[in-house]
Design a protein around this motif. Structure first.
Motif, PDB file in Angstrom:
ATOM      1  N   UNK A 120       0.808  -1.209   0.000  1.00 47.30           N
ATOM      2  CA  UNK A 120       0.000   0.000   0.000  1.00 47.30           C
ATOM      3  C   UNK A 120       0.848   1.270   0.000  1.00 47.30           C
ATOM      4  N   UNK A 121       1.966   1.282   0.718  1.00 51.34           N
ATOM      5  CA  UNK A 121       2.774   2.496   0.889  1.00 51.34           C
ATOM      6  C   UNK A 121       4.129   2.347   0.204  1.00 51.34           C
ATOM      7  N   UNK A 122       4.487   3.359  -0.605  1.00 51.26           N
ATOM      8  CA  UNK A 122       5.799   3.405  -1.267  1.00 51.26           C
ATOM      9  C   UNK A 122       6.389   4.794  -1.100  1.00 51.26           C
ATOM     10  N   UNK A 123       7.701   4.853  -1.075  1.00 51.20           N
ATOM     11  CA  UNK A 123       8.377   6.136  -1.214  1.00 51.20           C
ATOM     12  C   UNK A 123       9.051   6.121  -2.579  1.00 51.20           C
ATOM     13  N   UNK A 124       9.304   7.304  -3.140  1.00 50.94           N
ATOM     14  CA  UNK A 124       9.927   7.348  -4.451  1.00 50.94           C
ATOM     15  C   UNK A 124      10.853   8.544  -4.548  1.00 50.94           C
ATOM     16  N   UNK A 125      11.811   8.410  -5.461  1.00 53.26           N
ATOM     17  CA  UNK A 125      12.661   9.524  -5.855  1.00 53.26           C
ATOM     18  C   UNK A 125      12.494   9.694  -7.359  1.00 53.26           C
ATOM     19  N   UNK A 149      15.948  24.415 -20.861  1.00 51.02           N
ATOM     20  CA  UNK A 149      15.768  23.076 -20.308  1.00 51.02           C
ATOM     21  C   UNK A 149      16.784  22.889 -19.192  1.00 51.02           C
ATOM     22  N   UNK A 150      16.284  22.522 -18.029  1.00 52.43           N
ATOM     23  CA  UNK A 150      17.127  22.412 -16.836  1.00 52.43           C
ATOM     24  C   UNK A 150      16.755  21.158 -16.057  1.00 52.43           C
ATOM     25  N   UNK A 151      17.694  20.643 -15.249  1.00 51.19           N
ATOM     26  CA  UNK A 151      17.387  19.455 -14.457  1.00 51.19           C
ATOM     27  C   UNK A 151      16.417  19.754 -13.316  1.00 51.19           C
ATOM     28  N   UNK A 152      15.719  18.713 -12.902  1.00 48.97           N
ATOM     29  CA  UNK A 152      14.895  18.784 -11.699  1.00 48.97           C
ATOM     30  C   UNK A 152      14.970  17.439 -10.991  1.00 48.97           C
ATOM     31  N   UNK A 153      14.658  17.433  -9.711  1.00 52.06           N
ATOM     32  CA  UNK A 153      14.642  16.194  -8.935  1.00 52.06           C
ATOM     33  C   UNK A 153      13.633  16.345  -7.809  1.00 52.06           C
ATOM     34  N   UNK A 154      13.301  15.223  -7.177  1.00 53.73           N
ATOM     35  CA  UNK A 154      12.332  15.289  -6.097  1.00 53.73           C
ATOM     36  C   UNK A 154      12.179  13.961  -5.392  1.00 53.73           C
ATOM     37  N   UNK A 155      11.259  13.934  -4.436  1.00 52.07           N
ATOM     38  CA  UNK A 155      10.972  12.736  -3.650  1.00 52.07           C
ATOM     39  C   UNK A 155       9.546  12.829  -3.150  1.00 52.07           C
ATOM     40  N   UNK A 156       8.989  11.681  -2.754  1.00 53.31           N
ATOM     41  CA  UNK A 156       7.628  11.699  -2.256  1.00 53.31           C
ATOM     42  C   UNK A 156       7.191  10.373  -1.678  1.00 53.31           C
ATOM     43  N   UNK A 157       5.938  10.349  -1.256  1.00 55.65           N
ATOM     44  CA  UNK A 157       5.297   9.165  -0.695  1.00 55.65           C
ATOM     45  C   UNK A 157       4.023   8.920  -1.480  1.00 55.65           C
ATOM     46  N   UNK A 170       4.460  15.110  -2.388  1.00 54.97           N
ATOM     47  CA  UNK A 170       5.691  15.203  -3.158  1.00 54.97           C
ATOM     48  C   UNK A 170       6.382  16.543  -2.985  1.00 54.97           C
ATOM     49  N   UNK A 171       7.705  16.509  -3.106  1.00 53.44           N
ATOM     50  CA  UNK A 171       8.533  17.713  -3.130  1.00 53.44           C
ATOM     51  C   UNK A 171       9.389  17.652  -4.389  1.00 53.44           C
ATOM     52  N   UNK A 172       9.495  18.781  -5.107  1.00 50.87           N
ATOM     53  CA  UNK A 172      10.345  18.870  -6.300  1.00 50.87           C
ATOM     54  C   UNK A 172      11.199  20.127  -6.232  1.00 50.87           C
ATOM     55  N   UNK A 173      12.424  20.011  -6.724  1.00 50.57           N
ATOM     56  CA  UNK A 173      13.343  21.143  -6.826  1.00 50.57           C
ATOM     57  C   UNK A 173      13.662  21.353  -8.299  1.00 50.57           C
ATOM     58  N   UNK A 174      13.452  22.595  -8.785  1.00 50.94           N
ATOM     59  CA  UNK A 174      13.748  22.947 -10.173  1.00 50.94           C
ATOM     60  C   UNK A 174      15.014  23.782 -10.196  1.00 50.94           C
ATOM     61  N   UNK A 175      16.019  23.324 -10.931  1.00 52.29           N
ATOM     62  CA  UNK A 175      17.316  23.990 -10.980  1.00 52.29           C
ATOM     63  C   UNK A 175      17.357  24.953 -12.161  1.00 52.29           C
ATOM     64  N   UNK A 176      16.707  26.092 -11.993  1.00 52.88           N
ATOM     65  CA  UNK A 176      16.544  27.070 -13.059  1.00 52.88           C
ATOM     66  C   UNK A 176      17.273  28.350 -12.674  1.00 52.88           C
TER      67      UNK A 176
END
Length: 192
Positions: A120-125, A149-157, A170-176
């Motif tokens: 039922x529960x997952x974490x992800x990157x 066009x720039x990289x982005x990354x994040x994580x969540x449940x 979810x949390x995301x970071x945009x490297x702009x």
């Protein structure tokens, strides 16, 4: 001796009674592989948006309402690919001659690695790239646009509510450049 026999009987009876119930509940929430769509909203924290403007506006720091929509494909419970659109808020930067309006929009394509703790529960990157556009309209009607066009990354449940529906936080970071933006969101996801 009677207590041990009674305890063994109760344990065996409980195991035969509750095991199918727990198994069906876990299977009910198990994620499916395949196509999914989703949408959500939250807040985009924009920092340094004003650093592209002349003057003392480098430390702009504000959180604005934001939303996103996405489509993805899960190859299995561990790997997925996803494309989406984000509207990361419209803000204003006060200047001596009036307010400059800043608008952020972008499309991204990301790969996701899922780590299921239970069915039922997952974490992800996630990580990938964003095609982003930041448009600033100054008080004197000059438009400054940054596209790239720039990289982005994040994580969540992710929590699977039923077999075809899940919730994500979810949390995301945009490297702009000139746009240090973080996006905190909650989303509803539907699997086909």
């Amino acid at each position: 001796m009677m207590r041990k026999e009674a305890l063994v009987r109760i344990t065996v009876l409980a195991a035969f009674t509750f095991t199918p119930v727990v198994a069906s509940a876990l299977d009910w929430g198990t994620a499916l592989s395949g196509l999914y769509v989703g949408a959500g909203g939250g807040g985009a924290r924009n920092r340094d948006l004003g650093s592209g403007l002349p003057g003392p506006f480098i430390h702009f720091n504000r959180t604005r309402p934001a939303w996103k929509a996405f489509i993805g494909y899960a190859f299995n419970p561990f790997v997925a690919i996803q494309a989406g659109y984000q509207s990361l808020g419209t803000g204003t930067i006060d200047t001596p001659v009036g307010a400059a309006k800043v608008r952020n929009r972008g499309y991204d394509v990301n790969g996701l690695l899922m780590f299921p703790f239970t069915p039922i529960v997952s974490v992800f990157i996630e990580g990938g790239g964003t095609r982003f556009r930041t448009r600033t309209v100054t008080p004197i009607s000059t438009t400054l646009t940054h596209e790239g066009t720039h990289p982005d990354y994040g994580a969540g449940v992710e929590v699977n509510i039923v077999r075809h529906i899940a919730l994500r936080a979810q949390w995301q970071q945009f490297l702009i450049p000139h746009n240090n933006t973080q996006f905190y969101s909650g989303s509803l996801l539907f699997r086909f």
